[in-house]
Design an enzyme around this catalytic site. Sequence first.
Site, PDB file in Angstrom:
ATOM      1  N   SER A  78      -6.662 -95.235 -86.881  1.00 19.56           N
ATOM      2  CA  SER A  78      -6.937 -94.499 -85.651  1.00 19.56           C
ATOM      3  C   SER A  78      -6.089 -93.248 -85.489  1.00 19.56           C
ATOM      4  O   SER A  78      -6.503 -92.290 -84.836  1.00 19.56           O
ATOM      5  CB  SER A  78      -6.718 -95.413 -84.446  1.00 19.56           C
ATOM      6  OG  SER A  78      -5.424 -96.003 -84.485  1.00 19.56           O
ATOM      7  N   HIS A  95      -1.814 -93.971 -78.431  1.00 16.12           N
ATOM      8  CA  HIS A  95      -2.309 -93.069 -79.475  1.00 16.12           C
ATOM      9  C   HIS A  95      -1.993 -91.617 -79.100  1.00 16.12           C
ATOM     10  O   HIS A  95      -1.833 -91.290 -77.924  1.00 16.12           O
ATOM     11  CB  HIS A  95      -3.821 -93.230 -79.656  1.00 16.12           C
ATOM     12  CG  HIS A  95      -4.208 -94.457 -80.406  1.00 16.12           C
ATOM     13  ND1 HIS A  95      -4.426 -95.662 -79.786  1.00 16.12           N
ATOM     14  CD2 HIS A  95      -4.406 -94.677 -81.733  1.00 16.12           C
ATOM     15  CE1 HIS A  95      -4.747 -96.574 -80.698  1.00 16.12           C
ATOM     16  NE2 HIS A  95      -4.736 -96.004 -81.881  1.00 16.12           N
TER      17      HIS A  95
END
Length: 271
Positions: A46, A253
């Site tokens: 990711s 993230h």
Amino acid sequence: MRQSRTAAGASCLVLATALLTGLTGPATAQGTPRTATVGYVALGDSYSSGVGAGDYLPGRTECKRSSRAYPVLWAAAHHVESFAFPACNGARTKDVLSGQLDPLGPPTRLVSLTVGGSDAGFSSVMTICALGGTSRCLAAVDRARAIMDDSLPRDLDRLYSAIRDRAPGAHVVVLGYPHLYHLRGTCRTGLEDTARAAVDSAVDHLDTVIAKRSADHGFTFADVRSAFTGHEICSPSPWLHSVELLRITESYHPTAPGQSRGYLPALDRVS
């Protein structure tokens, strides 16, 4: 300035969409493009697909590939003629090995990847840390560190060997992971600093394992921790998402600036 940023973003989106749907062809069941080998291939999890950066590209929505991810930005800035972007949210080393390597071949000149965080179970660690309290968080971190010392080095070796076998002439850049937390920072709720420090220490351990395995295979390790210093969660200007209740996958993230100002320069310095 606003118009130039819009134009730049549109250029990246057009480039990524064209390369994903045109040069790389339709995706396989594992998300690997069926294509002749290409010059730059962006593999990984990711952090490479761009989860958290927004502006997600068409295709496999679960992979959450972003037009603002550092591989797309690098390909646009360097005017690459052929680019494959099979990186996918949640990918472990075995997923990259079995589902992302098809674009590699003797003509490949650059490979970038981030992988290892999902193998160590960082998603589960952060869920436990966010919901379970400090003692459970520290225990989860210890379990993750055990994986880093046990199975992860062997899995990285297997993947790195396969990459080199398929792309013998490629410059392979393995990018690391940033610290998640700025200690004694602006956060007034959430994890205690003891837990935050343990998470950051686990990131250090993970980066050390990845850097060692990368060097042993002749790959370049690009450390992003210094780039993110002062931009962690709980800093005045974070480049990482904290818990996003309405977009839970994006939690922990990099944001779009984290991709463009953190990861992209790290790749630029060594490529």
